[in-house]
Scaffold this active site. Structure first.
Site, mmCIF file in Angstrom:
data_model
loop_
_atom_site.group_PDB
_atom_site.id
_atom_site.type_symbol
_atom_site.label_atom_id
_atom_site.label_comp_id
_atom_site.label_asym_id
_atom_site.label_seq_id
_atom_site.Cartn_x
_atom_site.Cartn_y
_atom_site.Cartn_z
ATOM 1 N N GLU A 136 -9.519 3.801 2.399
ATOM 2 C CA GLU A 136 -9.044 4.037 0.938
ATOM 3 C C GLU A 136 -8.042 2.789 0.505
ATOM 4 O O GLU A 136 -7.667 2.725 -0.523
ATOM 5 C CB GLU A 136 -8.285 5.330 0.768
ATOM 6 C CG GLU A 136 -6.925 5.608 1.133
ATOM 7 C CD GLU A 136 -6.649 5.232 2.669
ATOM 8 O OE1 GLU A 136 -7.779 5.483 3.520
ATOM 9 O OE2 GLU A 136 -5.652 5.158 3.082
ATOM 10 N N ASP B 103 -2.681 10.058 3.873
ATOM 11 C CA ASP B 103 -4.015 9.837 4.024
ATOM 12 C C ASP B 103 -4.761 10.835 4.785
ATOM 13 O O ASP B 103 -4.674 10.683 5.912
ATOM 14 C CB ASP B 103 -4.013 8.354 4.648
ATOM 15 C CG ASP B 103 -5.434 7.973 5.100
ATOM 16 O OD1 ASP B 103 -6.230 8.695 4.469
ATOM 17 O OD2 ASP B 103 -5.580 6.930 5.532
ATOM 18 N N LYS C 83 -9.967 12.963 8.480
ATOM 19 C CA LYS C 83 -9.626 12.658 9.806
ATOM 20 C C LYS C 83 -9.368 13.793 10.999
ATOM 21 O O LYS C 83 -9.217 15.145 10.298
ATOM 22 C CB LYS C 83 -7.974 11.949 9.781
ATOM 23 C CG LYS C 83 -7.985 10.551 9.093
ATOM 24 C CD LYS C 83 -6.809 9.932 9.078
ATOM 25 C CE LYS C 83 -6.413 8.569 8.159
ATOM 26 N NZ LYS C 83 -7.233 7.626 9.042
ATOM 27 N N ARG D 143 -7.697 -0.306 1.178
ATOM 28 C CA ARG D 143 -8.417 -1.562 0.547
ATOM 29 C C ARG D 143 -9.001 -1.167 -0.807
ATOM 30 O O ARG D 143 -8.859 -1.959 -1.701
ATOM 31 C CB ARG D 143 -9.596 -2.178 1.458
ATOM 32 C CG ARG D 143 -10.703 -1.250 1.657
ATOM 33 C CD ARG D 143 -11.620 -1.344 2.784
ATOM 34 N NE ARG D 143 -11.024 -1.139 4.229
ATOM 35 C CZ ARG D 143 -11.587 -1.177 5.273
ATOM 36 N NH1 ARG D 143 -12.627 -1.807 5.315
ATOM 37 N NH2 ARG D 143 -10.964 -0.944 6.215
ATOM 38 N N ASP E 267 1.610 6.341 5.574
ATOM 39 C CA ASP E 267 0.580 5.458 5.111
ATOM 40 C C ASP E 267 1.078 4.661 3.883
ATOM 41 O O ASP E 267 0.395 4.005 3.098
ATOM 42 C CB ASP E 267 -0.812 6.100 4.764
ATOM 43 C CG ASP E 267 -2.100 5.125 4.981
ATOM 44 O OD1 ASP E 267 -1.893 4.102 5.599
ATOM 45 O OD2 ASP E 267 -2.769 5.510 4.602
ATOM 46 N N ASP F 41 -12.049 7.263 4.051
ATOM 47 C CA ASP F 41 -11.087 7.061 4.794
ATOM 48 C C ASP F 41 -10.595 5.492 4.659
ATOM 49 O O ASP F 41 -9.500 4.928 5.096
ATOM 50 C CB ASP F 41 -11.055 7.397 6.252
ATOM 51 C CG ASP F 41 -9.747 7.842 6.932
ATOM 52 O OD1 ASP F 41 -8.802 7.543 6.402
ATOM 53 O OD2 ASP F 41 -9.793 7.887 8.299
ATOM 54 N N LYS G 277 0.814 -1.252 0.101
ATOM 55 C CA LYS G 277 0.112 0.083 -0.078
ATOM 56 C C LYS G 277 0.942 1.270 -0.011
ATOM 57 O O LYS G 277 1.670 1.342 0.969
ATOM 58 C CB LYS G 277 -1.003 -0.007 1.283
ATOM 59 C CG LYS G 277 -1.877 1.355 1.378
ATOM 60 C CD LYS G 277 -2.599 1.323 2.663
ATOM 61 C CE LYS G 277 -3.158 2.579 2.872
ATOM 62 N NZ LYS G 277 -4.123 2.694 4.057
#
Ligand code: BES
Ligand code: MN
Ligand code: ZN
Length: 496
Positions: free
Chosen positions: A351, A272, A279, A353, A290, A349, A267
């Site tokens: 994201e 993020d 967030k 996956r 991230d 959020d 990933k």
């Protein structure tokens, strides 16, 4: 750091610092006993005076020991002799390295790799000594204009081994240094801020790695290419950002043509923000980390190249920012993934996956032996396992066992969670084939359940590294995990 393998007596070796092990309670190791005899009982005297007991991570620096050729001797606590395992060994190596580095000695000879470690052979001891020594000296000061300069940093480390073990020790050294280089690359990339480490930057780093080796082929797909392949899920995340997404592929061909590759999918969300489901501000800066899954894939491939591993390994890195632009996905939007399955984006959020699912579908084209994805995927995993173990979920128990064992050997552990069908209904959507979130309960498992719907064609494991990839707070910084686990997993596959 320059490492060499040595075979000399501790009292006669000429060096800035001799590093010796001491066990609880005031029990000298073999090399320390020898040193003690040559220095007329100096060490025993110090221990009897209560200077040190030998507890794990204690150190005691002694200067100009009369009767020896070194300028210093560092006694390093190793805990109880019969419980001296790889974890305590690594701690001893780390505390010794830090103490020597601060002492003014620019070179040292370590006798720690000669100690008996319950779960490690000579190869393993030398390999981790190189790895841990290097990682103990890492500082994230790439962007400081004035570095906290150590005017006498440790530069050369001798590793003492019995005369007959030179060959195995030299092989271990090559592997240990390669892994240290991989870990360092992962940490460096992780610690870079998101305004520098963008998806394009990761792509340039991958290309740079590709230039170092003729059998590592790197290619970078842009958004137009992704669109052609129907990666609507990945693209729905990057639409919310000005930075273009990239899909990076690194094909390392160290094995025979036709050998099925191990595919590592990382990933690479370089920042993020949460997107429209934004967030909260405190610690949002940490979402530059991230992309640590991507960094671990690059680090692992770097180590593969340096070790010249006789395996085929493919790295696949979907990389993008997750931002709340005018074009960003809105809660309730429905997107179509490359697999054809539709997804209701109930929370922008979640994201990770969304980008991984398309990368996992894409990975089938390599006809993989196994696929492992590595992702800072869920806050729930931090709650479940803290910073100690990565979460592991798999559709294949043999693969899971291999990864758990590699994590133990490398002292970079994972812990398995169930991927039972019982959790799948949490992803039900009234409007699409699935929702991208599964509610508050079992967040790490439902995230893996989501991914499992894109991995039915091959053996697959998922490592949730949200808790282990970096440390927050006072000691904020990237850890380089799980490069050690992954390289160990690959090394273990070479000896079959
Ligand atoms: N990158 C985060 C996961 C994360 C959060 C890692 C905190 C480390 C610390 C991920 O993209 C995310 O935001 N996950 C959400 C999922 C939720 C909306 C279902 C989470 O864990 O809160
Ligand atoms: Mn997120
Ligand atoms: Zn994320």
């Amino acid at each position: 750091m320059k490492f060499t393998i040595k075979s000399e007596k501790p009292a006669t070796v000429k060096t800035g610092c001799v590093i010796l092990g001491v066990f609880e309670h005031r029990k000298l190791s073999r090399a320390a006993t020898e040193f003690d005899k040559s220095t007329r009982g100096l060490l025993k005297k110090l221990l009897q005076n209560g200077e040190m007991d030998g507890k794990s991570e204690q150190t005691l620096m002694v200067h100009y020991p009369a009767g020896a050729n070194c300028e210093r001797v560092l006694l390093t606590g190793c805990g109880k002799a019969d419980e001296f395992d790889s974890r305590t060994y690594n701690k001893a190596v780390a505390s010794a390295t830090r103490a020597v580095n601060q002492s003014g000695a620019t070179d040292a000879v370590s006798y720690l790799a000669e100690l008996d470690v319950t779960d490690r052979d000579s190869y393993g001891k030398v390999k981790s000594l190189a790895e841990i020594t290097r990682s103990s000296l890492y500082t994230p000061d790439q962007l400081k204009s004035k570095k906290d300069k150590n005017s006498h940093p440790l530069r050369r480390m001798g590793i003492n081994m019995a005369a007959g073990e030179g060959r195995i020790a030299r092989k271990a050294l090559i592997d240990g240094i390669a892994i240290a280089d991989g870990v360092e690359l992962a940490r460096t990339l992780g610690d870079l801020p998101a305004n520098i480490c963008t998806p394009s930057y990761l792509a340039s780093q991958a290309r740079k790695l590709g230039k170092t080796c003729s059998y590592l082929k790197v290619s970078v797909m842009d958004e137009a290419g992704m669109k052609k392949l129907g990666m609507g899920s990945l693209l729905s995340v990057s639409r919310g950002s000005r930075e273009p997404a990239k899909l990076i592929t690194l094909e390392y061909k160290g094995g025979n043509t036709g050998d099925k590759p191990v595919v590592l999918v990382g990933k690479g969300v370089t920042f993020d923000s949460g997107g429209i489901s934004i967030k909260p501000s405190p610690t949002m800066d940490e979402m530059k980390y991230d992309m640590c899954g991507a960094a671990s894939v690059l680090g692992t491939l770097k180590a593969c190249v340096e070790m010249e591993l006789p395996l085929n390994v493919v790295g696949v890195i979907p990389t993008t920012e997750n931002m709340p632009d005018g074009l960003a996905s809105k809660p309730g939007d429905i997107v179509t993934s490359m697999s054809g399955q539709t997804i209701e984006v109930l929370n922008t959020d979640a994201e990770g996956r969304l980008i991984l699912c398309d990368a996992l579908t894409y990975s089938a084209k390599f006809k993989p032996e196994v696929v492992i994805d590595i992702a800072t995927l869920t806050g729930a995993c931090v709650i479940a396992l803290g910073g100690h173990a990565a979460g592991l979920l798999s559709n294949d128990d043999d693969l899971a066992d291999e990864l758990l064992a590699a994590g133990k050997t490398a002292d970079d552990r994972a812990w398995q969670m169930p991927l039972w069908d019982d959790y799948q209904p949490q992803l039900k959507s009234n409007f699409a084939d699935m929702a991208n979130i599964g509610g508050r309960e079992a967040g790490t498992i439902t995230a893996a359940c989501f991914l499992s719907r894109f991995t039915e064609k091959y053996r697959w494991a998922h490592l949730d590294i949200a808790g282990v990839a970096w440390k927050g707070g006072h000691k904020k910084g990237s850890t380089g995990r799980p490069v050690s686990l992954l390289t160990q997993f690959l090394l273990d596959r070479c000896t079959d």
